[in-house]
Design a protein around this motif. Structure first.
Motif, short mmCIF file in Angstrom:
data_model
loop_
_atom_site.label_atom_id
_atom_site.label_comp_id
_atom_site.label_asym_id
_atom_site.label_seq_id
_atom_site.Cartn_x
_atom_site.Cartn_y
_atom_site.Cartn_z
N GLY A 1 9.79 4.90 -9.86
CA GLY A 1 9.08 3.23 -10.56
C GLY A 1 8.46 2.53 -10.00
N ALA A 2 7.44 2.91 -8.61
CA ALA A 2 6.72 2.07 -7.80
C ALA A 2 5.34 2.94 -7.51
N GLY A 3 5.52 4.19 -7.05
CA GLY A 3 4.92 5.20 -6.95
C GLY A 3 3.91 5.51 -7.52
N LEU B 1 0.64 -1.14 -0.38
CA LEU B 1 0.16 -0.34 -0.29
C LEU B 1 1.23 1.39 -0.08
N VAL B 2 1.78 1.74 1.09
CA VAL B 2 2.63 2.45 0.65
C VAL B 2 3.35 2.48 -0.86
N GLN B 3 4.03 1.60 -0.82
CA GLN B 3 4.38 1.68 -2.30
C GLN B 3 3.36 1.74 -3.59
#
Length: 163
Positions: free
Chosen positions: A27-29, A18-20
């Motif tokens: 590359g993730a958020g 979830l945090v990401q």
């Protein structure tokens, strides 16, 4: 709303996902929340992990990734984590495992080789001796499982050749 979702999630692995997802990591958020809020969520996740072991270790599916985040975020101030619960050790080692596959152009045979994110394990646990100690605990419960054998292989000095 994101805070309520976070509070309802029971595993560190899913909280990390979830945090990401909502955060600002390259590359993730997806930048779904403000940057300060995303930073607070990440700091809370790290604080939770370093103060209390998972209450649901058998269901952790990316435990090494979670502790790797903490190690990378805290840098030199990161203190290696001690693991003594077999379920947690199993989840940590399992999340470090991957399978590399290779196939020659002139063959249908696909070679597979199990690997560990060894540097990550050493960083999170602090030393190869700590990995050995954790593997000994896991062996006491699981016996000579394939996961225990893979960790033993790395402890003996083996490292995979690049395909």
């Amino acid at each position: 709303m994101t805070q309520a979702i976070y509070d309802g999630i029971t595993t560190y692995s899913s909280r990390h996902a979830l945090v990401q997802l909502v955060g600002y990591r390259d590359g993730a958020g997806q930048k779904l929340v403000s940057q300060p809020f995303a930073q607070r969520l990440e700091e809370r996740l790290i604080g939770d992990m370093l103060s209390t072991h998972s209450s649901n270790p058998a269901n952790e599916w990316a435990l090494l990734r979670c502790y790797w985040l903490a190690a990378e975020s805290l840098g030199e101030s990161f203190t290696p984590v001690g693991f003594e619960q077999p379920d947690e050790i199993r989840s940590l080692f399992h999340s470090a495992r991957s399978v590399a596959r290779a196939q020659s152009m002139d063959s249908r045979v696909v070679r597979q080789e199990e690997r560990l994110f060894w540097d990550g394990l050493v960083r999170v646990l602090g030393s190869e001796q700590a990995i050995h100690d954790a593997n000994t605990i896991l062996r006491g419960v699981d016996g000579e499982s394939s996961l225990v054998g893979l960790v033993d292989l790395y402890l003996s000095g083996w490292r995979p050749k690049e395909f």
